[in-house]
Design a protein around this motif. Structure first.
Motif, short mmCIF file in Angstrom:
data_model
loop_
_atom_site.label_atom_id
_atom_site.label_comp_id
_atom_site.label_asym_id
_atom_site.label_seq_id
_atom_site.Cartn_x
_atom_site.Cartn_y
_atom_site.Cartn_z
N PHE A 225 0.84 -1.19 0.00
CA PHE A 225 0.00 0.00 0.00
C PHE A 225 0.88 1.24 0.00
O PHE A 225 1.86 1.31 0.74
CB PHE A 225 -0.91 -0.02 1.24
CG PHE A 225 -1.80 1.18 1.36
CD1 PHE A 225 -2.78 1.46 0.42
CD2 PHE A 225 -1.65 2.06 2.44
CE1 PHE A 225 -3.60 2.57 0.53
CE2 PHE A 225 -2.47 3.17 2.56
CZ PHE A 225 -3.44 3.42 1.60
N HIS A 226 0.51 2.22 -0.85
CA HIS A 226 1.22 3.51 -0.91
C HIS A 226 0.29 4.56 -0.33
O HIS A 226 -0.72 4.94 -0.95
CB HIS A 226 1.59 3.83 -2.36
CG HIS A 226 2.51 5.00 -2.49
ND1 HIS A 226 2.08 6.24 -2.91
CD2 HIS A 226 3.84 5.13 -2.22
CE1 HIS A 226 3.11 7.08 -2.92
NE2 HIS A 226 4.18 6.43 -2.51
N ALA A 227 0.62 5.03 0.88
CA ALA A 227 -0.30 5.90 1.62
C ALA A 227 -0.50 7.25 0.93
O ALA A 227 -1.61 7.78 0.91
CB ALA A 227 0.21 6.10 3.04
N ASP A 228 0.56 7.82 0.37
CA ASP A 228 0.44 9.16 -0.20
C ASP A 228 -0.53 9.21 -1.37
O ASP A 228 -1.29 10.16 -1.53
CB ASP A 228 1.82 9.67 -0.65
CG ASP A 228 2.74 9.91 0.53
OD1 ASP A 228 2.20 10.10 1.64
OD2 ASP A 228 3.97 9.90 0.36
N SER A 229 -0.51 8.19 -2.23
CA SER A 229 -1.37 8.19 -3.41
C SER A 229 -2.62 7.32 -3.22
O SER A 229 -3.50 7.32 -4.08
CB SER A 229 -0.59 7.70 -4.63
OG SER A 229 -0.09 6.39 -4.41
N GLY A 230 -2.68 6.55 -2.12
CA GLY A 230 -3.83 5.69 -1.88
C GLY A 230 -3.89 4.49 -2.81
O GLY A 230 -4.97 3.96 -3.07
N LEU A 231 -2.74 4.02 -3.29
CA LEU A 231 -2.71 2.88 -4.22
C LEU A 231 -2.48 1.59 -3.45
O LEU A 231 -1.62 1.51 -2.57
CB LEU A 231 -1.59 3.06 -5.25
CG LEU A 231 -1.82 4.08 -6.36
CD1 LEU A 231 -0.58 4.18 -7.23
CD2 LEU A 231 -3.03 3.70 -7.20
N THR A 270 7.66 7.25 -4.79
CA THR A 270 6.75 8.15 -5.50
C THR A 270 5.45 7.46 -5.90
O THR A 270 4.52 8.14 -6.34
CB THR A 270 7.44 8.69 -6.77
OG1 THR A 270 7.78 7.58 -7.64
CG2 THR A 270 8.70 9.45 -6.42
N GLY A 271 5.39 6.14 -5.78
CA GLY A 271 4.18 5.42 -6.15
C GLY A 271 4.03 5.18 -7.64
O GLY A 271 2.95 4.79 -8.09
N GLU A 272 5.08 5.39 -8.42
CA GLU A 272 5.00 5.22 -9.87
C GLU A 272 5.37 3.82 -10.32
O GLU A 272 4.85 3.32 -11.31
CB GLU A 272 5.91 6.24 -10.56
CG GLU A 272 5.51 7.69 -10.31
CD GLU A 272 6.53 8.66 -10.85
OE1 GLU A 272 7.64 8.20 -11.22
OE2 GLU A 272 6.24 9.86 -10.92
N TRP A 273 6.29 3.18 -9.60
CA TRP A 273 6.79 1.87 -10.01
C TRP A 273 6.35 0.81 -9.02
O TRP A 273 6.37 1.01 -7.81
CB TRP A 273 8.31 1.87 -10.10
CG TRP A 273 8.85 2.69 -11.25
CD1 TRP A 273 8.13 3.38 -12.18
CD2 TRP A 273 10.23 2.90 -11.56
NE1 TRP A 273 8.98 4.00 -13.06
CE2 TRP A 273 10.27 3.73 -12.72
CE3 TRP A 273 11.42 2.48 -11.01
CZ2 TRP A 273 11.45 4.14 -13.31
CZ3 TRP A 273 12.62 2.87 -11.59
CH2 TRP A 273 12.62 3.69 -12.74
#
Length: 794
Positions: A225-231, A270-273
């Motif tokens: 889970f990526h908290a900043d982007s909610g992914l 960054t939640g991109e990869w």
């Protein structure tokens, strides 16, 4: 096992190893410290940028989870049902007071409360709290230090073991994921604290949302889970991953990336990869979800490698394995460039034609194939009149004729590469043909067989008769010396025998039984010194100048012998990994029980989940389902090859493809030293514009940073003069330094000017002593080709 890391599309191996397989890795958010933990709980703390091991430590039991806090000052470790939090060893600049702690590992606190193994640990953004999830169907919230009006909280209501739990960005909600059976493969529960204004001390948490993953007949294996982007990304047992947007649980996309379980997943800062790992097939995938494209996709051989060969320019390594795949590896980056999958069975041998980008492979599927490395295609397929499984291969240096031997037949089969037609069958051996080798000059073919003979064939002569050389045991491997005047043969009794081709006389013998012997299997009832299985060499390779020969077999050792002296020059230990059979020297009776070795005993009854407790034992089988039996890989060296540059060699082993090189690090090896030669006096000489003397002094000290400082301080206009007056004793060292500097400096034209002047001014001397400069000239050619390719991409 050693760990390999990737940076700027290059991989490297850290210069230390664990004694067992690595089970857990954790990196600080700042990226300066790496904590690696093996199966027994032994940890190594590493300065990651400098690749230096700082401290060795043991947690005294297996570690199921590890995570650094967001601040990087603590890390939490799951040890069975317990959680321990430790202080991160401070590094210079990390402490506000500037003080350093000399005790590397200091325990902060222990946390108890779970009733089964902890699976995952996640920290809050302010590092005051952390979430733990376990197999006991619960997730728990803990505080690092005692907090006012906070009590450790249990998040219950799950029907299966919890795979992971995370805080939201504002830390007001917590999410937990668990796997289910039958119709729903997994569920996502979102918790929030209930609002009790009267009594905050009794604040309780409740489930506010529950969603199910719509994946039929699949099981949730991992999630991140990526908290900043909610992914949220979830990996399933079918090789599919799903990407979701929280808190609404909107499906962004799903993709199938593997044929087996996805075991690990993580998201970058960054939640991109997204990075995925599938352990069964050795797959690693980095996926950019916004553009839906691969950043990195790598897969090793998931079965044992049988053969390998260097390309003529030394920039590629071809490997062939039992999984039927042929992989092309880039030596510089360490990554696989292309994979060929046309063979339908295990590939047993591969060989390059000496000219062009063409190589050949032999397989158990009864075919020999020719491959084009420019167009990456299979352009010829050779088959025998009868169905055979080919196990050995040899290619004429001109690339016109290819020969193959089989363990099913005693004959050698020959094909024409141009037409693809079957030409002839060479008969004479009375046992299976185990090894073939063409002379580098292309005149003769040599074959080794289990009938205790080596035969020399003149296949281009009018009469294709052979000269048999009698040995005392089965021949396992036979190779030609680069000058085509001598052959080396390895036999089952551990002997290395050297023969003169012209006279058909034995010129030397080496008894290598004691050198190669080492390592016992876990089921052996005897020590390694008394085990006959490891006392022979299965593969041989001559060095570029023919003065040395490398040998390896079913052992953890690679032996380097001097041909003339017959003495062992160096002994390389391939691995010290105790998780692999054949690395222990002595018998430890404590690990042997009446039911067999402790490491091979089934533990099905100790699992907590229903799926793991189901007994699928076959009737009459003492060790359960054959597909589920525990099996340990056994250390062996199946193939060895020397680089054409002569400064590196590679080995195909149980641990993977290993490359040993002289060029990676510059050792301090001073010559012609004087007490007046110091770094200070060298730089002072450079300031007086006495460039040649400063360069010679730097090479005498042999410190790379000093050589680079002097080298880059010489003006372009003075390069021809300095090169012309340079003593020839420093010529090879300067050529190697200039070529190795191309990758590490932006001064491309400056380096090319040095190479040009060195070849112009000293070309005649290099040509007259080409044998001494063979490796340097190959390095120059290799560097030129690589530079041209890099510029072509621009």
């Amino acid at each position: 096992m050693e760990h390999a890391c990737s940076h700027r599309n290059k991989s490297y191996t850290l210069p230390f190893a664990h004694r067992k397989n690595i089970s857990r890795l954790a990196l600080t958010p700042q990226g300066n410290l790496l904590l690696s933990i093996d199966e027994d709980g032994k940890a190594i703390l590493t300065n990651f940028p400098r690749r230096v091991a700082l401290h060795h430590f043991t947690f005294k039991s297996s570690v199921s989870a590890v995570k650094f806090s967001s601040s990087g000052r603590h890390f939490a470790v799951g040890l069975g049902r317990q959680i321990e939090v430790w202080h991160t060893p401070p590094t210079p600049g990390s402490n506000a007071s500037g003080e350093l702690d000399f005790a590397p590992f200091v325990k902060h606190r222990e946390y108890s409360g779970h009733f089964d193994s902890v699976r995952n640990i996640e920290w809050s953004g302010d590092s005051r709290f952390f979430l733990s999830s376990a197999k006991d169907l619960t997730a728990r919230i803990w505080s690092l230090d005692p907090e006012e009006r906070f009590m450790p909280t249990t998040l219950a209501g799950h029907r299966e073991g919890v795979q992971g739990a995370w805080f939201s960005k504002n830390q007001e909600t917590a999410s937990a994921f668990h796997s289910l059976h039958k119709t729903a493969p997994g569920a996502y529960d979102e918790h929030e604290p209930t609002d009790h204004e009267d009594d905050d001390a009794n604040m309780q948490w409740r489930i506010i949302q529950r969603h199910y993953f719509a994946q039929d007949s699949a099981r949730l294996n991992c999630a991140a889970f990526h908290a900043d982007s909610g992914l949220l990304v979830a990996g399933f047992s079918t090789g599919i991953f799903g990407l979701y947007e929280l808190p609404d649980f909107n499906l962004i996309h799903t993709l199938s990336i593997s044929q087996s379980n996805i075991d690990f997943v993580t998201i970058n800062k960054t939640g991109e990869w997204l990075a995925f790992g599938a352990s069964k097939f050795g797959q690693l995938l980095v996926w950019e979800w916004q553009s839906e494209s691969y950043i990195l996709k790598q897969q090793g051989h998931f079965d044992s490698m049988n053969s390998l060969v260097y390309s003529p320019d030394g920039q590629r390594i071809i490997t062939a394995a039992d999984d039927g795949k042929i992989k092309v590896w880039d030596v510089t980056s360490g990554f696989c460039v292309v994979t060929f999958t046309e063979h339908s069975s295990g590939v047993t041998a591969c060989e390059f034609a000496k000219r062009g980008n063409v190589f050949f492979t032999a397989s158990l599927d009864g075919s020999v194939r020719a491959w084009d490395l420019i167009r990456y295609r299979n352009f010829r397929t050779f088959t025998a009149p009868s169905r055979l499984s080919f196990s050995s291969l040899a290619v004429d240096p001109s690339g016109e004729v290819v020969c193959a031997g089989s363990l099913d037949s005693f004959d050698i089969h020959i094909w024409s590469v141009q037409t693809g037609q079957f030409l002839d069958r060479l008969s004479g051996h009375e046992g299976p043909v185990s090894s073939l080798s063409f002379a580098p000059n292309g005149n003769t073919l040599v074959s080794g067989s289990w009938d205790h003979t080596v035969r020399i064939w003149s296949i281009f002569g009018r009469t294709q008769t052979s000269e048999p050389l009698q040995l005392q045991a089965d021949v396992l491997s036979v190779v030609f010396r680069p000058d085509s005047k001598e052959i080396a043969a390895s036999t089952l009794d551990g002997q290395l025998t050297f023969w003169s081709v012209e006279d058909a006389e034995q010129v030397g013998v080496v008894d290598g039984r004691r050198d190669v012997s080492g390592g016992r299997r876990i089921t052996d009832r005897r020590t390694a010194a008394n085990e006959a299985r490891t006392k022979s060499f299965k593969t041989l390779a001559y060095s570029a100048d023919g003065s040395c020969v490398l040998a390896g077999g079913n052992s953890k050792y690679i032996c380097l012998y001097g041909v003339r002296s017959g003495a062992i020059v160096k002994k390389f230990t391939v691995t010290v990994n105790l998780s692999v059979d054949g690395t222990q020297e002595f018998l430890n009776s404590r690990n042997i029980t009446e039911a067999g070795p402790v490491e091979l005993l089934d533990e099905q009854g100790e699992e907590s989940e229903l799926e793991d407790r189901i007994d699928r034992t076959l009737p009459g089988a003492s060790r359960g389902d054959p597909s589920m039996r525990k099996a340990r890989p056994e250390v062996r060296i199946s193939a060895i090859a020397f680089s054409p540059t002569g400064r590196a060699f590679c080995a195909a082993s149980t641990e993977g493809l290993l490359i040993y090189s002289l060029d990676e690090s510059l050792q301090f090896d001073p010559f012609d030293l004087d007490t007046d030669i110091t770094p200070a006096t060298t730089l002072a000489t450079l300031c007086t514009r006495n460039y040649l003397k400063a360069l010679v002094m730097a090479f005498r000290l042999n410190e790379r940073y000093l050589i680079r400082q002097v080298y880059e301080g010489i003006p372009v206009s003075d390069i021809p003069l300095v090169v012309r007056e340079l003593p020839v004793v420093y010529l090879g060292g300067l050529l190697r330094f200039v070529v190795s500097s191309v990758d590490g400096t932006p001064h491309l034209e400056f380096n090319l000017l040095w190479v040009q002047q060195l070849l112009l001014q000293h070309g005649r001397y290099i040509r007259d002593n080409r044998r001494d400069f063979a490796s340097e000239l190959r390095m120059v050619e290799k560097c030129g080709v690589r530079t041209k390719q890099d510029l072509a991409k621009l």
